[in-house]
Scaffold this motif. Structure first.
Motif, PDB file in Angstrom:
ATOM      1  N   LEU A 126      27.208 -15.145 -72.756  1.00  0.00           N
ATOM      2  CA  LEU A 126      26.592 -13.842 -72.477  1.00  0.00           C
ATOM      3  C   LEU A 126      25.230 -13.726 -73.159  1.00  0.00           C
ATOM      4  O   LEU A 126      24.267 -13.226 -72.562  1.00  0.00           O
ATOM      5  CB  LEU A 126      27.540 -12.729 -72.930  1.00  0.00           C
ATOM      6  N   ASP A 127      25.123 -14.233 -74.387  1.00  0.00           N
ATOM      7  CA  ASP A 127      23.821 -14.238 -75.065  1.00  0.00           C
ATOM      8  C   ASP A 127      22.826 -15.101 -74.300  1.00  0.00           C
ATOM      9  O   ASP A 127      21.673 -14.722 -74.124  1.00  0.00           O
ATOM     10  CB  ASP A 127      23.971 -14.751 -76.501  1.00  0.00           C
ATOM     11  N   MET A 128      23.277 -16.259 -73.837  1.00  0.00           N
ATOM     12  CA  MET A 128      22.367 -17.163 -73.123  1.00  0.00           C
ATOM     13  C   MET A 128      21.869 -16.553 -71.822  1.00  0.00           C
ATOM     14  O   MET A 128      20.677 -16.614 -71.517  1.00  0.00           O
ATOM     15  CB  MET A 128      23.038 -18.513 -72.880  1.00  0.00           C
ATOM     16  N   ILE A 129      22.759 -15.945 -71.046  1.00  0.00           N
ATOM     17  CA  ILE A 129      22.321 -15.373 -69.769  1.00  0.00           C
ATOM     18  C   ILE A 129      21.434 -14.145 -69.997  1.00  0.00           C
ATOM     19  O   ILE A 129      20.513 -13.891 -69.224  1.00  0.00           O
ATOM     20  CB  ILE A 129      23.516 -15.065 -68.835  1.00  0.00           C
ATOM     21  N   TYR A 130      21.683 -13.398 -71.068  1.00  0.00           N
ATOM     22  CA  TYR A 130      20.824 -12.248 -71.387  1.00  0.00           C
ATOM     23  C   TYR A 130      19.410 -12.722 -71.723  1.00  0.00           C
ATOM     24  O   TYR A 130      18.432 -12.113 -71.315  1.00  0.00           O
ATOM     25  CB  TYR A 130      21.415 -11.460 -72.561  1.00  0.00           C
ATOM     26  N   ASN A 131      19.323 -13.826 -72.433  1.00  0.00           N
ATOM     27  CA  ASN A 131      18.036 -14.374 -72.849  1.00  0.00           C
ATOM     28  C   ASN A 131      17.319 -15.107 -71.714  1.00  0.00           C
ATOM     29  O   ASN A 131      16.109 -14.964 -71.533  1.00  0.00           O
ATOM     30  CB  ASN A 131      18.263 -15.312 -74.032  1.00  0.00           C
ATOM     31  N   LEU A 132      18.052 -15.885 -70.931  1.00  0.00           N
ATOM     32  CA  LEU A 132      17.459 -16.773 -69.928  1.00  0.00           C
ATOM     33  C   LEU A 132      17.468 -16.202 -68.512  1.00  0.00           C
ATOM     34  O   LEU A 132      16.691 -16.643 -67.667  1.00  0.00           O
ATOM     35  CB  LEU A 132      18.230 -18.096 -69.874  1.00  0.00           C
ATOM     36  N   GLY A 133      18.368 -15.269 -68.244  1.00  0.00           N
ATOM     37  CA  GLY A 133      18.638 -14.875 -66.871  1.00  0.00           C
ATOM     38  C   GLY A 133      19.520 -15.926 -66.227  1.00  0.00           C
ATOM     39  O   GLY A 133      19.665 -17.039 -66.738  1.00  0.00           O
ATOM     40  N   LEU A 134      20.131 -15.587 -65.103  1.00  0.00           N
ATOM     41  CA  LEU A 134      20.961 -16.555 -64.392  1.00  0.00           C
ATOM     42  C   LEU A 134      20.103 -17.683 -63.846  1.00  0.00           C
ATOM     43  O   LEU A 134      20.453 -18.848 -63.945  1.00  0.00           O
ATOM     44  CB  LEU A 134      21.736 -15.886 -63.253  1.00  0.00           C
ATOM     45  N   GLY A 135      18.947 -17.338 -63.277  1.00  0.00           N
ATOM     46  CA  GLY A 135      18.098 -18.352 -62.657  1.00  0.00           C
ATOM     47  C   GLY A 135      18.705 -18.837 -61.354  1.00  0.00           C
ATOM     48  O   GLY A 135      19.490 -18.146 -60.710  1.00  0.00           O
ATOM     49  N   ARG A 136      18.362 -20.062 -61.008  1.00  0.00           N
ATOM     50  CA  ARG A 136      18.897 -20.639 -59.760  1.00  0.00           C
ATOM     51  C   ARG A 136      19.152 -22.119 -59.969  1.00  0.00           C
ATOM     52  O   ARG A 136      18.540 -22.768 -60.815  1.00  0.00           O
ATOM     53  CB  ARG A 136      17.936 -20.408 -58.610  1.00  0.00           C
ATOM     54  N   ALA A 137      20.044 -22.637 -59.164  1.00  0.00           N
ATOM     55  CA  ALA A 137      20.372 -24.061 -59.224  1.00  0.00           C
ATOM     56  C   ALA A 137      19.208 -24.880 -58.668  1.00  0.00           C
ATOM     57  O   ALA A 137      18.388 -24.388 -57.881  1.00  0.00           O
ATOM     58  CB  ALA A 137      21.638 -24.338 -58.426  1.00  0.00           C
ATOM     59  N   ARG A 138      19.143 -26.132 -59.083  1.00  0.00           N
ATOM     60  CA  ARG A 138      18.112 -27.043 -58.601  1.00  0.00           C
ATOM     61  C   ARG A 138      18.317 -27.305 -57.112  1.00  0.00           C
ATOM     62  O   ARG A 138      19.439 -27.427 -56.628  1.00  0.00           O
ATOM     63  CB  ARG A 138      18.199 -28.366 -59.374  1.00  0.00           C
ATOM     64  N   THR A 139      17.202 -27.361 -56.388  1.00  0.00           N
ATOM     65  CA  THR A 139      17.223 -27.736 -54.979  1.00  0.00           C
ATOM     66  C   THR A 139      16.282 -28.916 -54.805  1.00  0.00           C
ATOM     67  O   THR A 139      15.635 -29.359 -55.757  1.00  0.00           O
ATOM     68  CB  THR A 139      16.755 -26.569 -54.074  1.00  0.00           C
ATOM     69  N   ALA A 140      16.168 -29.397 -53.581  1.00  0.00           N
ATOM     70  CA  ALA A 140      15.269 -30.522 -53.314  1.00  0.00           C
ATOM     71  C   ALA A 140      13.817 -30.164 -53.598  1.00  0.00           C
ATOM     72  O   ALA A 140      13.004 -31.039 -53.916  1.00  0.00           O
ATOM     73  CB  ALA A 140      15.428 -30.981 -51.865  1.00  0.00           C
TER      74      ALA A 140
END
Length: 192
Positions: A126-140
């Motif tokens: 929870l601390d990590m997602i609060y700090n970083l945001g969810l973001g997105r998975a790598r794509t091509a």
């Protein structure tokens, strides 16, 4: 009522992010207030419960802060602002945002499993997602961002391998103390 992991995280989050009742620029130059509450636009600032609740003063504060250099301690910006948030608002805001913005994506990343993780592992994620945001998975065509960059760590969490999660959770751009704290949370999950 807040989830147990939110209640557990809030005191540490206030230490790591700070709890500020005026507008300031974070280390990346983003207008911020409260406990790491990003205020991207003047319109966002106008929606907050500033005192005094005067649009001209709120706009003036936002403009004054936006013209200052970034990456200073929050008190550097205090004299440039008039508006203040009510006492207790930063904690209430962070708790509400953790519940509504950050817990749901974690539960989606670990369907049916997140709430069964050891409490210290839940708090670390929870601390990590609060700090970083969810973001997105790598794509091509795009690299992974936010928490989604931590593929090995997330895989380890899926398997309850908290020591690997501890070894893979280091973040750039935050204090060594906060990184050590996160490692300790995963290590505690491994030992309980």
């Amino acid at each position: 009522m807040s989830s147990p992991c939110v209640v557990s995280l809030l005191p540490s989050l206030a230490i790591h992010e700070g709890s500020v009742v005026f507008l300031y620029l974070d280390s990346a130059g983003n207008p911020t207030t409260g406990i790491g509450h990003l205020v991207s636009t003047m319109s966002d600032s106008l929606k907050l419960p500033w005192q005094p609740d005067d649009s001209a003063t709120i706009i003036s504060d936002f403009r004054a802060i936006s013209s200052r250099p970034a990456n200073r301690v929050p008190v550097f910006y205090e004299e440039a602002t008039v508006c203040r948030l009510p006492m207790g608002w930063p904690e209430q805001d962070a708790a509400q945002r953790l519940e509504t913005e950050f817990l749901p994506p974690l539960r989606a990343l670990f369907p049916g499993a997140f709430d069964g993780f050891k409490m210290s592992a839940q708090v670390a994620l929870l601390d990590m997602i609060y700090n970083l945001g969810l973001g997105r998975a790598r794509t091509a065509t795009h690299p992974a961002t936010g928490l989604c960059e931590y593929v090995t760590m997330l895989g380890a969490c899926s398997h309850g391998d908290w020591m690997t999660a501890a070894a893979q959770c280091g973040r750039r751009g935050i204090s060594a103390q906060r990184n050590s704290w996160t490692v300790a949370q995963f290590q505690a999950a491994a030992q309980s």
